[in-house]
Design a protein around this motif. Structure first.
Motif, short mmCIF file in Angstrom:
data_model
loop_
_atom_site.label_atom_id
_atom_site.label_comp_id
_atom_site.label_asym_id
_atom_site.label_seq_id
_atom_site.Cartn_x
_atom_site.Cartn_y
_atom_site.Cartn_z
N ALA A 229 40.77 40.91 41.62
CA ALA A 229 39.35 40.63 41.84
C ALA A 229 38.85 41.33 43.09
N ALA A 230 39.66 41.33 44.15
CA ALA A 230 39.29 42.01 45.39
C ALA A 230 39.17 43.51 45.17
N PHE A 231 40.10 44.07 44.41
CA PHE A 231 40.08 45.51 44.14
C PHE A 231 38.78 45.92 43.47
N GLN A 232 38.33 45.13 42.48
CA GLN A 232 37.12 45.51 41.76
C GLN A 232 35.88 45.40 42.63
N ILE A 233 35.81 44.36 43.46
CA ILE A 233 34.66 44.26 44.36
C ILE A 233 34.64 45.42 45.34
N ALA A 234 35.80 45.76 45.89
CA ALA A 234 35.88 46.91 46.80
C ALA A 234 35.45 48.19 46.09
N ASP A 235 35.85 48.33 44.83
CA ASP A 235 35.48 49.50 44.05
C ASP A 235 33.96 49.55 43.84
N ARG A 273 31.59 38.90 51.69
CA ARG A 273 32.18 37.59 52.04
C ARG A 273 33.14 37.14 50.95
N LEU A 274 32.77 37.35 49.69
CA LEU A 274 33.67 37.00 48.60
C LEU A 274 34.94 37.84 48.66
N LEU A 275 34.80 39.11 48.98
CA LEU A 275 35.96 39.98 49.12
C LEU A 275 36.91 39.45 50.18
N ASP A 276 36.39 39.01 51.31
CA ASP A 276 37.23 38.45 52.37
C ASP A 276 37.94 37.19 51.90
N ARG A 277 37.24 36.36 51.14
CA ARG A 277 37.87 35.13 50.63
C ARG A 277 38.99 35.44 49.65
N ARG A 292 58.79 37.49 53.92
CA ARG A 292 59.11 38.55 52.96
C ARG A 292 57.86 39.01 52.20
N GLY A 293 56.83 38.16 52.13
CA GLY A 293 55.62 38.52 51.41
C GLY A 293 54.61 39.27 52.25
N GLN A 294 54.96 39.58 53.50
CA GLN A 294 53.99 40.18 54.41
C GLN A 294 53.47 41.52 53.93
N ILE A 295 54.34 42.35 53.37
CA ILE A 295 53.90 43.68 52.94
C ILE A 295 52.90 43.58 51.81
N LEU A 296 53.07 42.59 50.93
CA LEU A 296 52.11 42.40 49.84
C LEU A 296 50.79 41.86 50.37
N ALA A 297 50.84 40.99 51.36
CA ALA A 297 49.61 40.49 51.98
C ALA A 297 48.86 41.64 52.64
N GLU A 298 49.59 42.51 53.28
CA GLU A 298 48.96 43.67 53.92
C GLU A 298 48.34 44.59 52.88
N ALA A 299 48.98 44.69 51.71
CA ALA A 299 48.43 45.52 50.64
C ALA A 299 47.07 44.98 50.18
N ALA A 300 46.92 43.66 50.16
CA ALA A 300 45.63 43.07 49.78
C ALA A 300 44.56 43.44 50.79
N ARG A 301 44.90 43.43 52.06
CA ARG A 301 43.93 43.83 53.09
C ARG A 301 43.58 45.31 52.97
N PHE A 302 44.57 46.11 52.64
CA PHE A 302 44.34 47.54 52.44
C PHE A 302 43.38 47.79 51.27
N VAL A 303 43.59 47.07 50.17
CA VAL A 303 42.73 47.21 48.99
C VAL A 303 41.27 46.94 49.36
N ALA A 304 41.05 45.92 50.17
CA ALA A 304 39.68 45.54 50.54
C ALA A 304 39.03 46.56 51.46
N ALA A 305 39.82 47.23 52.28
CA ALA A 305 39.25 48.13 53.28
C ALA A 305 39.25 49.59 52.86
N ARG A 306 39.81 49.91 51.70
CA ARG A 306 40.00 51.31 51.32
C ARG A 306 38.67 52.05 51.16
N ARG A 307 38.74 53.36 51.32
CA ARG A 307 37.56 54.22 51.16
C ARG A 307 37.77 55.24 50.04
N SER A 308 38.79 55.03 49.22
CA SER A 308 39.01 55.94 48.09
C SER A 308 39.72 55.17 46.97
#
Length: 308
Positions: A229-235, A273-277, A292-308
């Motif tokens: 859901a975050a990926f699509q909003i970012a897109d 705001r929805l993207l952040d949630r 151990r899940g930290q890298i996946l959590a970071e990937a979610a933040r990356f998805v939200a902030a991406r520019r491509s």
């Protein structure tokens, strides 16, 4: 993006590219008569040499939570990437989104022709299930069957294909050209199917490969759904604010086509705001895995902030 995440994304992309290239070789496999040269060229154009390989990364990192190596997960990861690439080839067709550019290159139907692009997409889709059926996807036949079913459900009628149909309907394709007014819940359903389902099954596949218990599988599935859901909003935000050079494809097309998006429905501030949630929801879902899940959590933040 931290260097650690970049390194892991790059490593997943590299091993997936190698596996994809091998699967898309010219030599016929047992049970095949021959592989037509033009078809293979179009399939390679649509699948190789581009993209972040986010879905394979999710498979590989999800499996790593249970101690599996990238080599043990890469065939399943490649199968899901084949489905993703097929969907892009078909989405770009004139009958669908009618795009000329993908990943900064001509789309398959522009580089070749429409008929070849349709067949290339068909080939990538069926190749995905060929890959999942083999013992290198997983030694346990029951796991392979579970992977096949999960991917089929995510890619099919109640997933990506159904979501694309809802998207076309929302544009007004079947109502005289007038875009349909959609509420937030309907848009969420559409996007969860069209985009989110394949991202969610990518995370779930790691659990299936790793022999996760029901709770662990549910946690990764919840993570994948929030990430999708975050990926699509970012897109959708990128389609409003990004440039073709950044994104690698035309921008501003959603509004022009009257597409149903949460950005158009809620406005940019509320969509952000929805993207952040959703990013927070994805990270919270990983709680059972601790650090151990930290890298996946970071990937979610990356998805939200991406520019491509």
């Amino acid at each position: 993006m931290t260097s650690s995440l970049k390194d892991r994304l790059d490593a997943a992309a590299a091993i997936t590219e190698t596996r994809l290239a091998a699967a898309l070789g010219d030599a016929a496999l047992p049970g095949e008569r021959l592989r037509p040269e033009r078809l293979m060229g179009a399939m390679r154009h649509g699948a190789l040499g581009g993209g972040k390989r986010l879905r394979p990364f999710l498979v590989i990192e999800g499996a790593a939570l249970f101690g599996l190596t990238a080599e043990a997960a890469v065939t399943a990861a490649t199968a899901i990437e084949c489905v993703h690439c097929y969907s892009l080839v078909h989405d770009d067709l004139p009958a669908m989104d009618d795009d000329d550019l993908r990943r900064g290159r001509p789309t398959v139907h522009k580089a070749y022709d429409e008929a070849t692009a349709i067949l290339a997409g068909d080939g990538l889709l069926t190749l995905a299930f060929d890959l999942l059926a083999g013992e290198d996807a997983h030694p346990d036949p029951a796991v392979r069957i579970a992977l096949v079913r999960a991917l089929a459900r995510a890619a099919g009628i109640g997933g990506m294909v159904g979501g694309q149909m809802l998207d076309l309907a929302a544009e007004g394709r079947f109502s005289g050209g007038t875009p349909l007014a959609h509420g937030e819940d309907a848009i969420r359903d559409l996007q969860a199917m069209k985009t989110g389902a394949l991202l969610a099954v990518s995370a779930e596949a790691g659990a299936l490969l790793g022999g996760a218990d029901a709770g662990q599988r549910a946690a990764l599935l919840a993570y994948g759904r929030a990430l999708g859901a975050a990926f699509q909003i970012a897109d959708d935000i990128l389609d409003v604010e990004g440039t073709a050079e950044e994104v690698g494809k035309k921008v501003g097309k959603d509004a022009a086509a009257g597409k149903a998006t949460l950005v158009s429905r809620l406005g940019l501030p509320e969509a952000r705001r929805l993207l952040d949630r959703l990013v927070a929801e994805a990270a919270d879902a990983l709680a059972p895995f601790g650090a151990r899940g930290q890298i996946l959590a970071e990937a979610a933040r990356f998805v939200a902030a991406r520019r491509s």
